[in-house]
Motif scaffolding. Structure first.
Motif, PDB file in Angstrom:
ATOM      1  N   TYR A 286      -0.866 -12.090  -7.195  1.00  0.00           N
ATOM      2  CA  TYR A 286      -1.023 -11.784  -5.580  1.00  0.00           C
ATOM      3  C   TYR A 286       0.315 -11.351  -5.004  1.00  0.00           C
ATOM      4  CZ  TYR A 286      -1.236 -13.312  -0.848  1.00  0.00           C
ATOM      5  OH  TYR A 286      -1.062 -13.327   0.620  1.00  0.00           O
ATOM      6  N   LEU A 287       1.413 -11.885  -5.525  1.00  0.00           N
ATOM      7  CA  LEU A 287       2.486 -11.451  -5.043  1.00  0.00           C
ATOM      8  C   LEU A 287       2.953  -9.949  -5.416  1.00  0.00           C
ATOM      9  CD1 LEU A 287       4.735 -14.566  -5.143  1.00  0.00           C
ATOM     10  CD2 LEU A 287       3.785 -13.660  -3.057  1.00  0.00           C
ATOM     11  N   GLU A 288       2.801  -9.814  -6.627  1.00  0.00           N
ATOM     12  CA  GLU A 288       3.066  -8.445  -7.383  1.00  0.00           C
ATOM     13  C   GLU A 288       2.160  -7.249  -6.323  1.00  0.00           C
ATOM     14  OE1 GLU A 288       1.859  -8.628 -11.267  1.00  0.00           O
ATOM     15  OE2 GLU A 288       3.733  -9.400 -11.868  1.00  0.00           O
ATOM     16  N   SER A 289       1.035  -7.676  -5.994  1.00  0.00           N
ATOM     17  CA  SER A 289       0.137  -6.689  -5.108  1.00  0.00           C
ATOM     18  C   SER A 289       0.717  -6.397  -4.004  1.00  0.00           C
ATOM     19  CB  SER A 289      -1.308  -7.313  -5.163  1.00  0.00           C
ATOM     20  OG  SER A 289      -1.471  -8.490  -4.091  1.00  0.00           O
ATOM     21  N   LEU A 290       1.227  -7.417  -3.311  1.00  0.00           N
ATOM     22  CA  LEU A 290       2.065  -7.261  -2.091  1.00  0.00           C
ATOM     23  C   LEU A 290       3.208  -6.381  -1.981  1.00  0.00           C
ATOM     24  CD1 LEU A 290       2.005 -10.695  -0.386  1.00  0.00           C
ATOM     25  CD2 LEU A 290       0.072  -9.095  -0.303  1.00  0.00           C
ATOM     26  N   LYS A 291       4.078  -6.771  -3.046  1.00  0.00           N
ATOM     27  CA  LYS A 291       4.986  -5.856  -3.399  1.00  0.00           C
ATOM     28  C   LYS A 291       4.632  -4.405  -3.775  1.00  0.00           C
ATOM     29  CE  LYS A 291       8.912  -5.294  -6.614  1.00  0.00           C
ATOM     30  NZ  LYS A 291       9.552  -5.869  -7.991  1.00  0.00           N
ATOM     31  N   ASP A 307       3.778  -8.311   7.904  1.00  0.00           N
ATOM     32  CA  ASP A 307       2.855  -9.315   7.428  1.00  0.00           C
ATOM     33  C   ASP A 307       3.491 -10.517   6.814  1.00  0.00           C
ATOM     34  OD1 ASP A 307       0.573 -11.055   7.324  1.00  0.00           O
ATOM     35  OD2 ASP A 307      -0.722  -9.713   6.339  1.00  0.00           O
ATOM     36  N   PRO A 308       4.658 -10.919   7.346  1.00  0.00           N
ATOM     37  CA  PRO A 308       5.259 -11.992   6.828  1.00  0.00           C
ATOM     38  C   PRO A 308       4.474 -13.260   6.200  1.00  0.00           C
ATOM     39  CG  PRO A 308       6.006 -12.066   9.001  1.00  0.00           C
ATOM     40  CD  PRO A 308       5.037 -10.953   8.782  1.00  0.00           C
ATOM     41  N   ASP A 309       3.367 -13.600   6.994  1.00  0.00           N
ATOM     42  CA  ASP A 309       2.766 -14.851   6.607  1.00  0.00           C
ATOM     43  C   ASP A 309       1.789 -14.714   5.150  1.00  0.00           C
ATOM     44  OD1 ASP A 309       3.513 -15.969   8.918  1.00  0.00           O
ATOM     45  OD2 ASP A 309       1.670 -15.445  10.138  1.00  0.00           O
ATOM     46  N   ALA A 310       1.557 -13.378   4.939  1.00  0.00           N
ATOM     47  CA  ALA A 310       0.994 -13.197   3.605  1.00  0.00           C
ATOM     48  C   ALA A 310       1.660 -13.555   2.433  1.00  0.00           C
ATOM     49  CB  ALA A 310       0.604 -11.419   3.808  1.00  0.00           C
TER      50      ALA A 310
END
Length: 419
Positions: A286-291, A307-310
């Protein structure tokens, strides 16, 4: 009455078979679609009542027709998708024959083509497209013995919470279907245990753009299969618009989490000690996809809101720190088990040498069988990750139809005396 001979027989009138029909028509290839039940059968009768598509309507549709009455950013219901496929079939004048079962396909002896035995007689054809769907034969579990006290359903048999016995429910499988069903049952007030395997949980939306958009621009749908790679389930839901599936948040809401279901002993369902590892993996991806999304925004100079809450990942749960390794059906009041562990490919009607593997799955390259004239459509990872989705099947169908057209013309002009 069926024609005695036709160039191409398409088996199945779901999105794959209808997509094939559109492209075959464009290439001028005579064909018929044989469907045992109705158009869009799996959407019609193999889904739960509250199901909606996992992507917005601008994305989860066939490219040549929008979904009537559904906003571009909305999520179509199963009933709306059935009506959509019926309209699509009408618009392309698809030659669909419903209520006809294909019972056996064999090679013709001494000549090109196939014999197709159906419930309305036998016909011959030069090409067969097996588009009967990958979600028609549920993968059944025999792990837990059948009992009148425990209701066991496959996810395709589940309809709504009222269908179940009073008491707790164990949902086995944490992909999109299993998680959505588990959430619905929890919201209805039931005690729910969700057995997790390893999966990816992409953001429902990030920085104002939907998961479907990010998957497209980041090339996720274009990913090709790697030999030996294990398929990882995607857990995403259109039922809760703009909400990302987060197992720790679900746990905080009351859902109990357990590891992979591994056995049954003396009335106890046994689970592997895999829960924390599965959740850690899903959070990492999940975090990799945001990056990757942030890098894409920067690289292309896009003006999308922060979108910091994400980026918030809830802390480890008690279920992870002190994992449940066994549930006793009687003591823990488990009265229902829903198996959401997928479907199996079943082509027992294809009686063609070296067309299928020992497990019944097709032998193919991009849907093309080594047995000339036999094709498959709608397979997972047939060409890329999108292959078993609505829009991906349409693209794969274009490739199959073009191959049929090309091979037909090659045969015609290289063997004029054979026709």
């Amino acid at each position: 009455m069926l024609e005695k001979h036709i160039d191409t027989v398409v088996v199945g009138a779901g999105q794959a078979g209808l997509s094939a029909s559109e492209h075959l028509t464009r290439y001028g290839c005579p064909h018929v679609i044989l469907e045992q039940h109705s158009i869009g059968e799996s959407w019609r009768n193999d889904r739960w009542d509250s199901l909606v598509s996992n992507g917005p309507a601008w994305h989860d549709r066939l490219p040549t027709l929008e979904i009537p009455g559904v906003g571009a950013q909305d999520f179509a219901t199963a009933k709306q998708l059935v009506a959509y496929l019926e309209l699509y079939a009408k618009n392309i004048a698809a030659p669909v024959r419903t209520g006809i079962q294909v019972r056996r396909v064999q090679r013709l002896v001494g000549k090109r083509g196939f014999s197709v035995e159906t419930s309305e007689g036998t016909i011959t054809c030069r090409n067969i497209i097996a588009a009967s769907g990958t979600m028609r034969t549920p993968r059944q579990s025999t792990l837990i013995p059948k009992s009148k006290d425990i209701l066991q359903l496959h996810s395709c048999e589940y309809r709504n919470p009222d269908q179940l016995n009073p008491g707790a429910t164990l949902v086995v499988g944490s992909g999109s279907s299993g998680t959505q069903i588990a959430v619905e049952l929890m919201v209805s007030g039931r005690t729910v245990y969700l057995s997790l395997g390893q999966n990816m949980r992409p953001p429902r939306s990030y920085r104002g753009m939907d998961f479907a958009w990010w998957s497209s621009v980041l090339g996720m749908w274009d990913a090709t299969p790697i030999e030996g790679q294990t398929h990882t389930t995607i857990a995403v839901s259109g039922a809760h618009i703009s909400q990302t599936i987060d197992y720790r948040k679900l746990n905080a809401m009351g859902m109990r989490l357990v590891g992979q279901t591994s056995g049954f002993e003396n009335g106890n369902v046994v689970f592997r000690n895999t829960l924390k590892g599965s959740i850690d993996y899903s959070n990492l991806k999940y975090l990799e996809s945001l990056k990757l999304a942030d890098e894409y925004i920067m690289r292309n100079g896009l003006d999308l809101p922060d979108d910091p809450d994400a980026w918030y990942v809830p802390p480890i749960t008690n279920d992870e720190m002190y994992p449940i390794r066994r549930l006793n059906l009687k003591d823990d009041n488990i009265r229902n088990i829903i198996w959401s562990h997928g479907f199996q490919l079943k082509y027992d009607w294809i009686d063609v040498d070296e067309a299928l593997k020992d497990d019944g799955s097709p032998i193919h390259t991009y849907g093309i069988s080594p047995q000339a004239g036999l094709y498959f459509l709608g397979l997972p990872w047939q060409i890329n990750r999108s292959s078993s989705f609505l829009w991906g099947e349409w693209n794969d169908a274009a490739f199959i139809a073009k191959t049929i057209w090309y091979r037909g013309n090659y045969w015609k002009y290289s063997n004029p005396e054979k026709g």
